[in-house]
Design a protein around this motif. Structure first.
Motif, PDB file in Angstrom:
ATOM      1  N   ARG A 133      -4.896  16.848 -39.802  1.00  0.00           N
ATOM      2  CA  ARG A 133      -4.791  17.566 -38.520  1.00  0.00           C
ATOM      3  C   ARG A 133      -5.155  16.723 -37.305  1.00  0.00           C
ATOM      4  NH1 ARG A 133      -4.658  23.541 -39.199  1.00  0.00           N
ATOM      5  NH2 ARG A 133      -3.796  23.442 -37.128  1.00  0.00           N
ATOM      6  N   ASP A 134      -5.967  15.680 -37.490  1.00  0.00           N
ATOM      7  CA  ASP A 134      -6.427  14.897 -36.348  1.00  0.00           C
ATOM      8  C   ASP A 134      -5.705  13.557 -36.291  1.00  0.00           C
ATOM      9  OD1 ASP A 134      -7.716  13.663 -34.278  1.00  0.00           O
ATOM     10  OD2 ASP A 134      -9.728  13.843 -35.127  1.00  0.00           O
ATOM     11  N   PRO A 135      -4.849  13.365 -35.290  1.00  0.00           N
ATOM     12  CA  PRO A 135      -4.122  12.097 -35.204  1.00  0.00           C
ATOM     13  C   PRO A 135      -5.039  10.907 -34.935  1.00  0.00           C
ATOM     14  CG  PRO A 135      -3.635  13.493 -33.309  1.00  0.00           C
ATOM     15  CD  PRO A 135      -4.481  14.304 -34.244  1.00  0.00           C
ATOM     16  N   ALA A 136      -6.272  11.145 -34.486  1.00  0.00           N
ATOM     17  CA  ALA A 136      -7.213  10.043 -34.221  1.00  0.00           C
ATOM     18  C   ALA A 136      -7.920   9.571 -35.491  1.00  0.00           C
ATOM     19  CB  ALA A 136      -8.254  10.478 -33.191  1.00  0.00           C
ATOM     20  N   ALA A 137      -7.830  10.348 -36.566  1.00  0.00           N
ATOM     21  CA  ALA A 137      -8.508   9.979 -37.813  1.00  0.00           C
ATOM     22  C   ALA A 137      -7.831   8.758 -38.425  1.00  0.00           C
ATOM     23  CB  ALA A 137      -8.474  11.144 -38.789  1.00  0.00           C
ATOM     24  N   THR A 138      -8.642   7.753 -38.775  1.00  0.00           N
ATOM     25  CA  THR A 138      -8.060   6.519 -39.319  1.00  0.00           C
ATOM     26  C   THR A 138      -8.224   6.396 -40.828  1.00  0.00           C
ATOM     27  OG1 THR A 138     -10.092   5.318 -38.821  1.00  0.00           O
ATOM     28  CG2 THR A 138      -8.337   5.261 -37.158  1.00  0.00           C
ATOM     29  N   ASN A 139      -9.331   6.907 -41.375  1.00  0.00           N
ATOM     30  CA  ASN A 139      -9.512   6.833 -42.828  1.00  0.00           C
ATOM     31  C   ASN A 139     -10.537   7.868 -43.282  1.00  0.00           C
ATOM     32  OD1 ASN A 139     -12.275   5.556 -43.006  1.00  0.00           O
ATOM     33  ND2 ASN A 139     -11.213   3.961 -41.829  1.00  0.00           N
ATOM     34  N   ALA A 140     -10.554   8.112 -44.574  1.00  0.00           N
ATOM     35  CA  ALA A 140     -11.404   9.162 -45.138  1.00  0.00           C
ATOM     36  C   ALA A 140     -12.884   8.879 -44.946  1.00  0.00           C
ATOM     37  CB  ALA A 140     -11.093   9.349 -46.622  1.00  0.00           C
ATOM     38  N   LEU A 141     -13.305   7.636 -45.059  1.00  0.00           N
ATOM     39  CA  LEU A 141     -14.715   7.299 -44.905  1.00  0.00           C
ATOM     40  C   LEU A 141     -15.197   7.606 -43.489  1.00  0.00           C
ATOM     41  CD1 LEU A 141     -17.282   6.154 -46.165  1.00  0.00           C
ATOM     42  CD2 LEU A 141     -16.527   3.883 -45.414  1.00  0.00           C
ATOM     43  N   GLU A 142     -14.406   7.210 -42.501  1.00  0.00           N
ATOM     44  CA  GLU A 142     -14.766   7.497 -41.111  1.00  0.00           C
ATOM     45  C   GLU A 142     -14.910   9.002 -40.881  1.00  0.00           C
ATOM     46  OE1 GLU A 142     -12.826   7.217 -36.641  1.00  0.00           O
ATOM     47  OE2 GLU A 142     -11.546   7.120 -38.403  1.00  0.00           O
ATOM     48  N   VAL A 143     -13.953   9.766 -41.362  1.00  0.00           N
ATOM     49  CA  VAL A 143     -13.985  11.220 -41.177  1.00  0.00           C
ATOM     50  C   VAL A 143     -15.190  11.820 -41.890  1.00  0.00           C
ATOM     51  CG1 VAL A 143     -12.759  13.373 -41.671  1.00  0.00           C
ATOM     52  CG2 VAL A 143     -11.505  11.395 -40.791  1.00  0.00           C
ATOM     53  N   ALA A 144     -15.427  11.418 -43.122  1.00  0.00           N
ATOM     54  CA  ALA A 144     -16.534  11.967 -43.905  1.00  0.00           C
ATOM     55  C   ALA A 144     -17.885  11.688 -43.270  1.00  0.00           C
ATOM     56  CB  ALA A 144     -16.495  11.415 -45.323  1.00  0.00           C
ATOM     57  N   LEU A 145     -18.014  10.551 -42.608  1.00  0.00           N
ATOM     58  CA  LEU A 145     -19.309  10.165 -42.037  1.00  0.00           C
ATOM     59  C   LEU A 145     -19.506  10.569 -40.585  1.00  0.00           C
ATOM     60  CD1 LEU A 145     -19.743   6.592 -43.575  1.00  0.00           C
ATOM     61  CD2 LEU A 145     -20.778   8.751 -44.342  1.00  0.00           C
ATOM     62  N   THR A 146     -18.428  10.808 -39.833  1.00  0.00           N
ATOM     63  CA  THR A 146     -18.596  10.962 -38.387  1.00  0.00           C
ATOM     64  C   THR A 146     -18.061  12.259 -37.790  1.00  0.00           C
ATOM     65  OG1 THR A 146     -16.508   9.846 -37.827  1.00  0.00           O
ATOM     66  CG2 THR A 146     -18.474   8.454 -38.102  1.00  0.00           C
ATOM     67  N   TYR A 147     -17.465  13.140 -38.547  1.00  0.00           N
ATOM     68  CA  TYR A 147     -16.861  14.342 -37.975  1.00  0.00           C
ATOM     69  C   TYR A 147     -17.813  15.534 -38.072  1.00  0.00           C
ATOM     70  CZ  TYR A 147     -12.186  12.533 -37.075  1.00  0.00           C
ATOM     71  OH  TYR A 147     -11.115  11.847 -36.558  1.00  0.00           O
ATOM     72  N   PRO A 148     -18.405  15.964 -36.939  1.00  0.00           N
ATOM     73  CA  PRO A 148     -19.357  17.080 -36.993  1.00  0.00           C
ATOM     74  C   PRO A 148     -18.721  18.400 -37.433  1.00  0.00           C
ATOM     75  CG  PRO A 148     -18.898  16.473 -34.720  1.00  0.00           C
ATOM     76  CD  PRO A 148     -18.248  15.441 -35.581  1.00  0.00           C
ATOM     77  N   GLY A 149     -17.449  18.604 -37.134  1.00  0.00           N
ATOM     78  CA  GLY A 149     -16.790  19.828 -37.584  1.00  0.00           C
ATOM     79  C   GLY A 149     -16.721  19.901 -39.097  1.00  0.00           C
ATOM     80  N   LEU A 150     -16.474  18.761 -39.714  1.00  0.00           N
ATOM     81  CA  LEU A 150     -16.437  18.684 -41.164  1.00  0.00           C
ATOM     82  C   LEU A 150     -17.831  18.896 -41.752  1.00  0.00           C
ATOM     83  CD1 LEU A 150     -14.616  18.124 -43.620  1.00  0.00           C
ATOM     84  CD2 LEU A 150     -15.126  15.697 -43.314  1.00  0.00           C
ATOM     85  N   HIS A 151     -18.833  18.266 -41.149  1.00  0.00           N
ATOM     86  CA  HIS A 151     -20.217  18.434 -41.611  1.00  0.00           C
ATOM     87  C   HIS A 151     -20.662  19.888 -41.463  1.00  0.00           C
ATOM     88  CE1 HIS A 151     -20.763  13.949 -40.424  1.00  0.00           C
ATOM     89  NE2 HIS A 151     -20.103  14.084 -41.559  1.00  0.00           N
ATOM     90  N   ALA A 152     -20.271  20.520 -40.351  1.00  0.00           N
ATOM     91  CA  ALA A 152     -20.631  21.927 -40.145  1.00  0.00           C
ATOM     92  C   ALA A 152     -19.989  22.818 -41.203  1.00  0.00           C
ATOM     93  CB  ALA A 152     -20.202  22.373 -38.748  1.00  0.00           C
ATOM     94  N   LEU A 153     -18.740  22.529 -41.532  1.00  0.00           N
ATOM     95  CA  LEU A 153     -18.051  23.313 -42.548  1.00  0.00           C
ATOM     96  C   LEU A 153     -18.699  23.121 -43.915  1.00  0.00           C
ATOM     97  CD1 LEU A 153     -15.724  25.246 -43.052  1.00  0.00           C
ATOM     98  CD2 LEU A 153     -14.225  23.263 -43.335  1.00  0.00           C
TER      99      LEU A 153
END
Length: 195
Positions: A23-43
């Motif tokens: 959903r996020d065109p700015a996302a570059t890889n799974a590791l970055e998203v897993a470590l830095t996305y507060p929406g994901l951490h909140a979920l």
């Protein structure tokens, strides 16, 4: 060959991660998203708290909620009902109340509130259908229904039901007629035009 069954919670976490990447065109890889996305951490925090809540461990569930809110700036009550593939983009300031229900494939932007207008027990938060987009700063208040594929514009204040496949904008929110003009077609398919 021995087959190991992956727990459902791990499958959900993997699906949440893939949803953010998709959903996020700015996302570059799974590791970055897993470590830095507060929406994901909140979920993920919500999923832990919700599992505890369902087991009757309400105090530990509220502790998880509090820690998640402190770490992410997102407040999701552990009793809320959230479907699969929710993506909370930017995430800061999102509030999802106790009796809120969110369908599948929903997109929520920052500063959104799914709140109540009453302190009475019972259903007092919105029910959001599948494939809904809620724009930045929108407030969706009370035990109302947001129909499938609806779009809520940025900073809209929604206090009445929104039918499926509608666009709601303004304060208080009014329905925008969806016709065949190019701009109306884009509003239904490209929420960035009004968020």
């Amino acid at each position: 060959m021995i087959r190991i069954r992956v727990p459902k919670s791990v499958e959900l976490m993997r699906e949440d991660l893939q949803t953010a990447l998709r959903r996020d065109p700015a996302a570059t890889n799974a590791l970055e998203v897993a470590l830095t996305y507060p929406g994901l951490h909140a979920l993920w925090g919500y999923r832990v708290g919700n599992a505890l809540w369902k087991k009757g461990l309400k105090f530990p569930a509220r502790l998880v909620q509090s820690a998640t809110r402190f770490a992410t700036g997102v407040d999701i009550h552990p009793a809320a009902t959230i479907g699969r593939r929710l993506f909370i983009d930017h995430a800061v300031g999102v509030v999802i109340g106790q009796t809120a229900e969110i369908g599948e494939d929903v997109l929520i932007f920052h500063e959104v509130t799914l709140g109540g207008v009453s302190m009475s027990p019972g259903k007092r938060h919105p029910t959001v259908g599948d494939h809904v987009t809620i724009g930045a700063g929108a407030k969706v208040l009370g035990p109302i229904d947001i129909g499938e594929h609806a779009r809520i514009g940025a900073n809209a204040v929604v206090i009445r039901d929104i039918p499926a496949e509608s666009v709601a904008v303004g304060v208080p929110a009014t329905l925008r007629r969806i016709g065949t003009t190019a701009i109306n077609r884009e509003l239904m398919t490209e929420p960035a035009l009004y968020i």
